[in-house]
Structures are given as structure tokens and as C-alpha cells.
Design an enzyme around this catalytic site. Structure first.
Site, mmCIF file in Angstrom:
data_model
loop_
_atom_site.group_PDB
_atom_site.id
_atom_site.type_symbol
_atom_site.label_atom_id
_atom_site.label_comp_id
_atom_site.label_asym_id
_atom_site.label_seq_id
_atom_site.Cartn_x
_atom_site.Cartn_y
_atom_site.Cartn_z
ATOM 1 C CB SER A 64 -0.934 -0.061 1.218
ATOM 2 O OG SER A 64 -1.914 0.914 1.153
ATOM 3 C CG ASP A 90 -6.680 -3.530 -3.193
ATOM 4 O OD1 ASP A 90 -7.449 -2.588 -2.950
ATOM 5 O OD2 ASP A 90 -5.456 -3.490 -2.958
ATOM 6 C CG HIS A 143 -5.846 -2.029 0.390
ATOM 7 N ND1 HIS A 143 -4.955 -2.030 -0.667
ATOM 8 C CD2 HIS A 143 -5.280 -1.261 1.346
ATOM 9 C CE1 HIS A 143 -3.908 -1.276 -0.346
ATOM 10 N NE2 HIS A 143 -4.077 -0.810 0.862
#
Lengths: 202, 388
Positions: B155, B322, B355
Site C-alpha cells: 500500500s 482490492d 486491500h
């Protein structure tokens, strides 16, 4: 990996490895565990990428030091620019495509040369099975008709015609059986068809 | 008592940097402190170091446990980092570092501004991913690490790893970027702004100087976290975990908690508001929004990634569900790397967890990362720099 190791593991791949020039930039569509790229990288200083969709194969490619990109070939090769590769390999994978023509066009777009192999549907035991009224099941087509991943059945003659249509000139065409070339009646006696193409010049 | 982590008890360290750091905004930090943790042993050649960059609400505490008997004190990527784990601390010297502006010990808005003697609050300069990387590079200098075996992150952490490959191309051999993106989408920025607005409009925020008022803008933080959390989960995952399940088995015909998902989000929000700093949340979401290395190259990511070293190898991974940083975002990076003929491996994991999947145990995902670090280790030993 050296040539002898490749030959021991995959005689069919060893037979065509010399079609790939040393230091060529190579794309291997449906690269599986990455064995061909592993050989081309270590023995012929080639570079390039493998494309593979199967989760289980990705770590195997990584372990072989092969740069693998996980995606569905049929989603298109948009991530590659035109004429990126010296050679595009598509070995025993094309027959599983829904859009064979589109994939072949993509191959012709991103590569200068291509090597494509597929199980030859006109191999004589297949013909015999059909004569008996049943779909063939053999070493090269090991699935029943209802669970086969091979969506497309083609013969050597069929394939040459399509390749010509998408802009590829046949440089060489051989039929192999058990990893050995078949020169007499290849479209009868060869279980695996392998084409070497060059992109037509405009 | 046995440790809740295979790595055992770990201890945070800190390092002070007296040299001013010029930030991307033009502002500067006169001096600063970074919190960090290390696991494993740095080899004699100093070649086996791996930097792990953290995401929004995490810290330098990547793996291991603190000596407080609390199971919750286990590091945020303990399933990835440790002895025998995919990033094996028996082989690699792993560094986790807390970024500037954070609320976990590195210099941040709750610390005193040397110019005023009062907490920075809203005056803490806006920091970018690149600023963080520059600060991390100084820590690497101080630890005597000229080149990392790998820089890794998920991320926002993946953005830092990517930034490393461009700002310090000679200083990493491998770059591992998971569930990340080369820039936020309008939708991503929109969610971040909703989160920021909830903090900024909380009466307890006091323009960022809430420390002086002895309050915390908890409501703002709660809502910010709730919004963020929604974007971490997939629709399917939420449906599976909560569906339309009712807390009390029937509608309450009011505005309290009816649905389990409401209860879950409020719980997450409450928990978050207990430990996270509101100014830090603002800063970190801005760093996310501002990250766009291709902007300088007219949006051309291929030209942007031409800044990377031809020898640097990349691993990218994304997760199919995601929708925060969708696989498409990772594919854009892969494409730009391919255009530059960089060595890149890309795994697209068909996982249901959205995610958040990058923090969870998925044998396919961890298997790819494990195989990749085997290769990093192989490279290291081929270069003659492996641990004795």
C-alpha cells in the site's frame, strides 16, 4: 540450466531451442514453470518475460529466476508495445484459447518472430479414433471431450492458413512425436505441431 | 510464557538526526528523530539488509512482540517477517522505520516545535513519500547500509519502495511493491478528503492544537477510520462476514446500532481514536494524495521508471478484490517496468479480502514472496556477500 538438462526434462522444447537467437528478448506465453526461459536465460543469455495464469506455477518461475507476469493471455498483451520481442513463444497453449485469432494477431504485433506449438489433431491415432466414431484421447490429447481445456482442435494444414491471415509467414513447420521430428507424413505421424513464423514485412 | 511471535521479544530503538531535512514543500525540519526496529543480523558485507516501509496506520513495529505480555503488541507484518517466514530474519537483517509525522515515536505533530517550544500541531510541515524516503536513507547511512538487498512495502509502504527505486536507484537490488499504486485515483483522494473533513470539522480539533486544550478529536478520527476501513474490505468479504446480520436479531427502529457491520465499524473507529493522532492522519493521507512521481514526466510512467537502475529487480503483487488499489494500478507499474526492460515479476492473487489481503495469510501470496526472497538470497550469495 544447460541443454542436456533441458533435453532430459523437455525433449520437445530442446528441439526448438536453437530457433531462438542468443541474447534474444523473449516472451513466453503460457510459460508454465518457466523451464524454457530458464534455459534460454542461463544458456543463451536471453532476456524476457513469461506469462502464466496458474497460481501454482508463479513461485516455480520465481524459483527459476524467470520474470513471470501473472495474467490471462486472452485478456490481451496490451502491456507490451509493438515489436518488443525478438521471439514470442506460445508452446502448447494456443489450443486452450477462446480467441485464437486475436491471440495470434497479438503475437504478431509484439514479436518479430514466433514459435507456436499445439497438439496435431490429424495425428493418425486421432484419425483412427474418429473413424471408430469416438473423440480421440491420447498422450498429446489426454482429456475426455467433456473436460478438456483444449477448446480448439487444429491440424497442421489448418493452422498455416490462419497464420498467413494474421500476418505471419511460416519459416519452418515440423511435427514431433515423443520429442523427435517426423519427416515422413508429418501431418499423420506427428502428435505435436510446431511452427516458426516471421512477421510479414509491409 | 511463550512469545506470541516466532521472532520473540523485540525492542524499538531511536536515532536523532541533527542535520536539517529539506522537504519537498520547501519547508525544513531542523532536526528529527526516527524510531526503528531491526531483526536478524547484519552480515559483514552489510549486504543482507531489507527495509520494510509501513502503510497508513502502522509503524516501525513490523514483527516480533513487546515485552508487555499483550498479544496485541505483535508487529503488523509478523506473518511475513521472522525466522522461517517469507522474509526470513535468519537470513536477512530487516529494518522497520517509523515515518516522520507519525504518532508512534518518530518526530511528529505532537512533539515540540523547537522554534516555539510548543507542540507542532497543525504547523508540522506536510511531508511526502519522497521526504520519508530521504529520511530513511539517512537512517541507512547511519547504520552503514550502502545498498539494501530489498526495499519492501504494501500500500503506502509500496509507494515508498517504488520511490526508493527512483530516488536512490543504486541503493537497492530488489524492490517489492504490494497492493500499491503509482498515484491515487480521484476516488481514492475523495475518500481521503472525507476522512480529513471529519477530523477538521470536529470541534475538538481546535485547528490542530487540541493538545493544548487537553482533548482529542475522537469523533473525527472515528469517522475517518470508518471510511478508511470500508475501502480496505471488499464487498464480498463484508457480505460474507456481516451480511445483513442484526445485532439484536430485529430492527430497533432508531439510529443506534442495528446491523453487525455498523457495530464492527464503530468498534474499529473507537479503537483507532484511542491511539491514533488526528494531525498524523491528516499528514499521512496528504502524503498518499500527493504521491505521483510521473507528474514530473507529463504523466508518462515509463519515462518515470526509467530513473530506476537497470540492475534493480521488481516484485509486484496485487489482489483481485482490492478496489482501493486495484490490480489495474499494479499492472500500470508492471507495464512501465516492462517498457524499460526491467526484470519484474507480477503476481495477481485471487483473494476475497480486498486491500487488507496484503496483511493476511494467503499461501499463494506468501508463497510468491517466499520464493522471491529465496532468489534475493541466492543473488546475495552469488555476489559473495551472504551471511557466513
Amino acid at each position: 540450466m544447460n541443454f542436456e538438462q533441458l533435453k532430459a526434462q523437455r525433449a520437445d522444447l530442446a528441439y526448438i531451442a536453437h530457433w531462438v537467437a542468443p541474447r534474444a528478448h523473449v516472451l513466453d506465453l503460457g510459460c508454465g514453470d518457466g523451464v524454457m526461459l530458464d534455459y534460454l536465460q542461463s544458456d543463451k543469455q536471453c532476456s524476457g518475460y513469461g506469462i502464466e495464469i496458474d497460481d501454482a506455477k508463479i513461485p516455480e518461475c520465481v524459483a527459476r529466476d524467470v520474470s513471470v507476469i501473472q495474467q490471462d493471455i486472452e485478456a490481451g498483451l496490451a502491456i507490451f508495445e509493438d515489436n518488443t520481442f525478438d521471439t514470442v513463444l506460445c508452446l502448447s497453449a494456443l489450443q486452450m484459447m477462446k480467441n485464437v485469432e486475436g491471440t495470434l494477431r497479438d503475437i504478431a504485433r509484439v514479436g518479430r518472430e514466433a514459435i507456436v506449438s499445439f497438439p496435431n489433431f490429424a495425428y493418425w491415432p486421432h484419425r483412427v479414433a474418429l473413424m471408430r466414431g469416438r473423440m480421440p484421447v491420447s498422450k498429446s490429447l489426454p482429456y475426455e471431450w467433456y473436460d478438456t481445456p483444449n477448446l480448439r482442435c487444429a491440424t497442421i494444414g489448418d493452422f498455416a492458413a490462419l497464420a498467413n491471415e494474421v500476418g505471419l509467414d511460416v519459416l519452418e513447420c515440423i511435427a514431433l512425436h515423443e520429442g523427435k521430428p517426423v519427416s515422413f507424413l508429418p501431418n499423420w505421424r506427428g502428435s505435436l505441431a510446431i511452427f516458426r513464423f516471421k512477421k510479414k514485412t509491409a | 510464557m511463550s512469545s506470541p511471535s516466532a521472532l520473540g521479544i523485540v525492542h524499538p530503538q531511536s536515532m536523532h538526526f541533527p542535520t536539517p531535512l529539506i522537504l519537498q514543500s520547501g519547508a525544513q525540519l531542523a532536526g528529527y528523530t526516527l524510531m526503528y526496529e531491526t531483526y536478524g543480523t547484519l552480515n559483514a558485507a552489510r549486504s543482507n539488509a531489507v527495509l520494510v516501509c509501513h502503510a497508513l496506520n502502522a509503524s516501525h513495529h513490523v514483527a516480533g512482540a513487546y515485552d508487555d505480555g499483550d498479544a496485541k503488541s505483535v508487529g503488523w507484518w509478523d506473518n511475513m517477517v521472522g525466522p522461517g517466514k517469507p522474509l526470513d530474519t535468519d537470513r536477512f537483517f530487516v529494518i522497520g522505520v517509523n515515518n516522520l509525522g507519525s504518532c508512534f515515536g518518530s518526530t511528529g505533530p505532537m512533539h515540540d516545535n523547537p522554534a516555539t517550544g510548543k507542540p507542532y500541531g497543525a504547523d508540522f510541515p506536510v511531508v511526502t513519500v519522497e521526504d520519508w524516503v530521504n529520511a530513511q536513507a539517512r537512517l541507512a547511512d547511519a547504520l552503514g547500509i550502502e545498498q539494501f538487498a530489498a526495499v519492501m512495502g504494501g500500500s503506502l509502504g509500496g509507494m515508498q519502495a517504488l520511490a526508493w527505486s527512483m530516488l536512490y536507484p543504486q541503493r537497492l537490488r530488489h524492490c517489492v511493491v504490494i497492493a500499491s499504486t503509482a498515484k491515487l485515483s480521484a476516488q481514492n483522494i475523495a475518500f481521503n478528503d472525507v476522512a480529513r473533513q471529519s477530523i477538521l470539522t470536529d470541534p475538538d480539533f481546535h485547528g490542530g492544537d487540541f493538545y493544548a486544550h487537553g482533548v482529542v478529536p475522537k469523533n473525527g478520527l472515528r469517522v475517518a477510520r470508518m471510511v478508511g476501513h470500508i475501502t480496505y474490505l471488499s464487498d464480498d468479504d463484508m457480505a460474507e462476514k456481516f451480511g445483513r446480520d442484526l445485532r439484536a436479531g430485529e430492527y430497533q427502529f432508531g439510529f443506534g446500532v442495528d446491523f453487525e457491520i455498523e457495530s464492527y465499524l464503530r468498534y474499529q473507529g473507537d479503537k483507532f481514536s484511542e491511539y491514533f493522532d488526528a494531525n498524523t492522519y491528516l499528514l499521512i493521507t496528504k502524503a498518499l494524495d500527493y504521491f505521483d512521481p510521473a507528474a514530473r514526466f507529463g504523466g508518462d510512467l515509463t519515462k518515470t521508471l526509467a530513473q530506476t537502475d537497470a540492475q534493480t529487480q521488481f516484485l509486484l503483487a496485487s489482489f483481485t478484490t482490492d478496489w482501493r488499489f486495484a490490480p489495474e494500478r499494479s499492472r500500470e507499474i508492471v507495464q512501465a517496468l516492462v517498457n524499460n526492460k526491467r526484470r519484474v515479476t507480477y503476481a495477481e492473487i485471487d483473494a476475497p479480502h480486498g486491500h487488507d489481503a496484503f496483511l493476511l495469510e494467503d499461501p499463494r501470496y506468501l508463497g510468491v514472496v517466499r520464493a522471491y526472497y529465496e532468489r534475493v538470497w541466492g543473488d546475495l550469495n552469488q555476489a559473495g556477500g551472504g551471511a557466513a
